[in-house]
Design an enzyme around this catalytic site. Structure first.
Site, PDB file in Angstrom:
ATOM      1  N   GLU A 263       9.025 -31.401 -13.570  1.00 35.74           N
ATOM      2  CA  GLU A 263       9.621 -31.298 -15.238  1.00 35.74           C
ATOM      3  C   GLU A 263      10.566 -30.205 -15.210  1.00 35.74           C
ATOM      4  OE1 GLU A 263       9.500 -30.505 -18.244  1.00 35.74           O
ATOM      5  OE2 GLU A 263       7.587 -29.764 -18.109  1.00 35.74           O
ATOM      6  N   CYS A 297      11.024 -25.834 -22.551  1.00 38.33           N
ATOM      7  CA  CYS A 297      12.024 -26.739 -21.975  1.00 38.33           C
ATOM      8  C   CYS A 297      11.990 -27.984 -23.148  1.00 38.33           C
ATOM      9  CB  CYS A 297      11.235 -27.343 -20.767  1.00 38.33           C
ATOM     10  SG  CYS A 297       9.541 -28.218 -20.951  1.00 38.33           S
TER      11      CYS A 297
END
Ligand code: UN1
Length: 510
Positions: A263, A297
């Site tokens: 991720e 993110c």
């Protein structure tokens, strides 16, 4: 409550161990690292990194724990996670404050992060009764076919500084109900948050009689990450962080044909249609761009605005930015806290230079803040620049509150721009037009793992699978059926007849 009381209530001392089996701390000869708060520059405490002997001890205990834990019925494992959720509810306030103090995100977001842990724990409890496999119809008579899901073993979790506690919980709580054991390497920039989690959860695990070793902790930098990546005793490594780190982890795990769940970076855009509710869009864009000081993110980095509403929306943004309160994140009125450290400030400054060198036009100028309250040197101004999508700097994820504006005239052009970056995590379109919305979500729409209509790019709920495509790494964590990554699938065929017919109609007599 004073910060010192909060820290001691969470078990944080001046000097701490950095290695644990979940039930006990393990001595190590590793380096003593210090954690400094970006809020005021003060040292919060120190911890010792894990040396190779301590690493071996954790992996050994985890291996032994797996033998026992995998045979616990899944709902019983779920009940342990339920007790963890209760403990987190009790400690939400101090843990949220420590997250805010060590990482620098606003207190609202610090509490929000602990809430995310509680939510995933609740989800995992329900999941512990729903680890379903399919049944199939065999082509042979008196045969039964089905699949079942077995735990993998040790799941390594490498997490980043920006979500110092929640991302671990997405992995660990799901992995535990699946029957796996975990070894966590938190970011060395936010290790004290991890130690606090171990204090809170360690007691629950001991009281519940869970085997020592299901909850391992190793602290340190890239070297410890490398041990986990290369270790064949770790069948799955879940890593959150930069694309650069993910490429190294992915290659090392791939080399030994292990599984990795990555991720990594995002470069998330919001498209503002001429049919958007601009006031709703404004909240989504501003929170998405400045929340966590641009260090999620899922942070909104690009806004692609229809030419008919470009100037109006730009003015709204400028006005909203002028209202932002930047400062001590522990004050509830603050919107934007500091960046994680001075290195991050350097990256931010370098990006501003590059934006200008490539021809970017300032809409709200950036810069480092100084003076009273900003002594740590980590506070920067959230800023906005008009750019072109092709700029090198725009193609790159800078972990800071820098927002890029671009203009479009046709939706296809906006979608192409939104997709035309190496990363593929989160995306959004604000529109009240149904055709536009469906087109954005269609096969020729957003290429990201997350695509939203009329909400921003950040703040995903735990119930969905979380992750993205391209350089974001392809992994999915958290909700939906992301649990399947933490288990191995076994197809079983049971012959309850008295003959042995072969599949595909093959005749074979002896
Ligand atoms: C991250 O920044 O690594 O969707 C995770 C969000 C949060 C998780 C972000 N739920 O913004």
């Amino acid at each position: 409550m004073q910060l010192s009381e909060i820290l001691s209530s969470l078990g944080i001392q001046k000097e701490n161990h950095g290695t644990s089996t979940g039930a006990q701390w393990i001595a190590s000869q590793g380096e003593q690292l210090h954690s400094y708060s970006p809020v005021d520059g003060k040292e919060i405490g120190s911890f010792r990194t894990t040396d190779s002997a301590a690493y071996e001890a954790v992996i050994q205990k985890a291996t032994e724990a797996f033998e026992v834990w995998r045979m616990w019925p899944a709902p019983k494992r779920g009940d342990v996670v339920r007790q963890i959720a209760d403990a987190l509810r009790k400690h939400k306030d101090p843990l949220g404050r420590l997250v805010s103090y060590e990482m620098g995100k606003s207190l609202q977001e610090g509490w929000g992060e602990v809430q995310e842990m509680i939510d995933i724990a609740d989800f995992a409890v329900g999941l512990s009764r729903q680890l379903y496999g399919l049944t199939m119809h065999s082509e042979r008579p008196m045969h039964r076919m089905y699949e079942q899901w077995h735990p993998l073993g040790i799941v390594g979790v490498i997490s980043a500084f920006n979500f110092p506690v929640a991302v671990w919980s997405w992995n660990a709580f799901i992995a535990w109900v699946c029957g796996d054991v975990c070894v966590w390497k938190p970011s060395e920039k936010t290790s004290l948050c991890a130690l606090a989690c171990f204090h809170i959860i360690g007691e629950v695990l001991i009281n519940a009689g869970a085997p020592e070793g299901i909850n391992g902790l190793v602290c340190g930098g890239a070297e410890v990450g490398k041990w986990l990546s290369e270790d064949t005793r770790v069948p799955l490594l879940s890593a959150t962080g930069s694309t650069r780190m993910g490429k190294a982890v992915g290659a090392a795990v791939g080399q030994r044909l292990g599984k990795s769940l990555l991720e990594l970076g995002g470069n998330n855009a919001i498209i503002i249609s001429e049919h958007a509710d601009l006031n709703m869009a404004l909240i989504g864009c501003v929170f998405g761009a400045v929340g966590t000081a641009g260090q999620r993110c899922t942070t909104t980095r690009r806004i692609i605005i229809h030419e008919n509403v470009f100037e109006t929306f730009k003015e709204k943004l400028v006005h909203a930015y002028s209202q932002l309160v930047i400062g001590d994140p522990l004050l509830e009125t603050t919107h934007v806290g500091p960046l994680i450290d001075q290195d991050a400030v350097q990256h931010y400054m370098k990006a501003l230079t590059e934006i200008k060198a490539e021809g970017g036009k300032a809409v709200v100028e950036g810069g480092v803040l100084s003076g009273s309250g900003f002594e740590s040197g980590c506070y920067v101004k959230p800023c906005i620049y008009e750019v072109e999508n092709r700029f090198k700097i725009v193609q790159h994820e800078t972990f800071a509150p820098i927002l890029y504006l671009m203009k479009y005239s046709k939706l296809e052009e906006a979608i192409a721009m939104q997709n035309d970056v190496p990363q593929g995590l989160s995306s959004a379109l604000f529109t009240l037009n149904m055709r536009e919305a469906e087109s954005f979500l269609s096969h020729q729409g957003s290429d990201c793992g997350i695509a939203n209509i009329n909400i921003g790019t950040s703040g995903a709920e735990i119930g969905g699978a979380f992750g993205g495509e391209k350089e974001t790494g392809g992994g999915r964590e958290s909700g939906s059926d992301a649990w399947k990554a933490y288990m191995r699938r076994q197809t079983n065929t049971m012959n309850w007849g008295a003959t042995l017919p072969l599949a595909q109609g093959i005749k074979f007599h002896v």
